[in-house]
Design an enzyme around this catalytic site. Structure first.
Site, PDB file in Angstrom:
ATOM      1  N   HIS A 222       0.833  -1.201   0.000  1.00 32.21           N
ATOM      2  CA  HIS A 222       0.000   0.000   0.000  1.00 32.21           C
ATOM      3  C   HIS A 222       0.872   1.257   0.000  1.00 32.21           C
ATOM      4  O   HIS A 222       0.692   2.158  -0.820  1.00 32.21           O
ATOM      5  CB  HIS A 222      -0.899   0.026   1.247  1.00 32.21           C
ATOM      6  CG  HIS A 222      -2.005  -0.980   1.254  1.00 32.21           C
ATOM      7  ND1 HIS A 222      -1.780  -2.328   1.304  1.00 32.21           N
ATOM      8  CD2 HIS A 222      -3.362  -0.818   1.246  1.00 32.21           C
ATOM      9  CE1 HIS A 222      -2.939  -2.974   1.331  1.00 32.21           C
ATOM     10  NE2 HIS A 222      -3.917  -2.082   1.278  1.00 32.21           N
TER      11      HIS A 222
ATOM     12  N   ASP B 223       7.168  -2.553   8.497  1.00 36.39           N
ATOM     13  CA  ASP B 223       6.598  -2.800   7.173  1.00 36.39           C
ATOM     14  C   ASP B 223       6.341  -1.483   6.445  1.00 36.39           C
ATOM     15  O   ASP B 223       6.588  -1.371   5.232  1.00 36.39           O
ATOM     16  CB  ASP B 223       5.282  -3.564   7.286  1.00 36.39           C
ATOM     17  CG  ASP B 223       5.420  -4.862   8.048  1.00 36.39           C
ATOM     18  OD1 ASP B 223       6.517  -5.440   8.018  1.00 36.39           O
ATOM     19  OD2 ASP B 223       4.427  -5.297   8.667  1.00 36.39           O
TER      20      ASP B 223
ATOM     21  N   HIS C  61      -0.306  -3.860   9.697  1.00 42.75           N
ATOM     22  CA  HIS C  61       1.122  -3.872   9.380  1.00 42.75           C
ATOM     23  C   HIS C  61       1.900  -3.434  10.611  1.00 42.75           C
ATOM     24  O   HIS C  61       1.416  -2.639  11.423  1.00 42.75           O
ATOM     25  CB  HIS C  61       1.453  -2.922   8.223  1.00 42.75           C
ATOM     26  CG  HIS C  61       1.288  -3.542   6.865  1.00 42.75           C
ATOM     27  ND1 HIS C  61       2.080  -4.570   6.412  1.00 42.75           N
ATOM     28  CD2 HIS C  61       0.421  -3.252   5.860  1.00 42.75           C
ATOM     29  CE1 HIS C  61       1.719  -4.895   5.184  1.00 42.75           C
ATOM     30  NE2 HIS C  61       0.694  -4.124   4.830  1.00 42.75           N
TER      31      HIS C  61
END
Length: 271
Positions: free
Chosen positions: A200, A244, A240
């Site tokens: 993302h 990350d 996450h």
């Protein structure tokens, strides 16, 4: 013959050579002598000694050392941070294998996590909005290639997701116990996903960098702002870990740079 001695002289050289075939030796100029003396000898010991004698730090003055923080504050801050985190690392108690990983981002978003846990509808709404944002990233990245004919962002995304798949499978991190899933989140349908690293965030960085190259500043800053909100939401839902997200930012920058070099190489070969 009349008491005098006649000195025999060699004839002048012809075409740069003496009559015996020897090449005349011209005396070195002062510049050449100085230049030759600056080169280290072929002897390894002389190279070592010469290197120490000519070490850069021997030329430092007190003003150079005292002025270092003034002229180079950023490296000095990094040097202080290195010493600080060395002290933290070597004195920190390790997380036991039976415990959940410690994440500072989870600690910072504790209240937001409680809010979404108590309001599932709000969690689903935010997940749906985040999925729309992911669609915006994907649409822009593909648009730059298919419509505008600029493949750099698309190639960057392909590089990034390939590397993410390899690393995500190689090290499969445990899903946080407090994870708040939603069927509206991307990938839609509560399917499994790799935690490391955040695609993302990385894709958003790739799109934003392309927008800045094209001087689409308003759109780029909008994407950056939405990416920050996205990161906060991912930490809040425990979707996450902080690492990350941080690596996702770095991955977006790295693969955008690699894709740029790839495109430039292809252009050079074609010309």
């Amino acid at each position: 013959m009349n008491g005098t001695t006649t000195r025999l002289r060699s004839p002048p050289p012809t075409n740069g050579h003496f009559s015996n075939g020897a090449i005349p030796h011209r005396p070195d100029s002062p510049d050449m002598i100085k230049r030759r003396s600056s080169f280290p000898s072929a002897n390894g010991g002389n190279i070592c000694c010469g290197g120490v004698r000519n070490a850069h730090f021997l030329k430092w003055t007190a003003a150079d050392v005292l002025g270092l923080p003034l002229h180079h504050p950023v490296p000095c801050v990094f040097a202080a941070s290195l010493l600080f985190f060395m002290a933290v690392e070597y004195t920190l108690s390790m997380i036991p294998s039976s415990a959940q990983p410690f994440d500072l981002g989870f600690v910072a978003t504790t209240n937001l996590h409680r809010l979404l846990a108590a309001r599932p509808a709000l969690n689903t709404l935010l997940a749906g909005l985040n999925t729309v944002y992911v669609g915006m990233q994907t649409t822009y990245i593909i648009w730059t290639w298919v419509i505008e004919g600029r493949p750099r962002a698309t190639i960057s995304a392909l590089f990034m997701f390939t590397c993410r798949g390899i690393l995500g499978y190689a090290t499969q991190l445990p899903l946080p116990q407090e994870f708040l899933g939603s069927g509206a989140d991307f990938p839609v349908g509560n399917v499994s996903f790799f935690l490391f690293y955040s695609g993302h965030v990385a894709a958003s960085v790739i799109a934003s960098l392309d927008m800045k190259r094209m001087q689409r500043w308003g759109l780029a800053y909008t994407f950056d702002f939405l990416n920050v909100l996205q990161a906060i939401r991912l930490l809040t839902t425990r979707g996450h870990y902080t690492i990350d997200l941080a690596v996702g930012v770095g991955a977006g920058m790295l693969f955008d740079s690699l894709a740029g070099k790839y495109v430039d190489t292809k252009k050079t070969l074609c010309t």
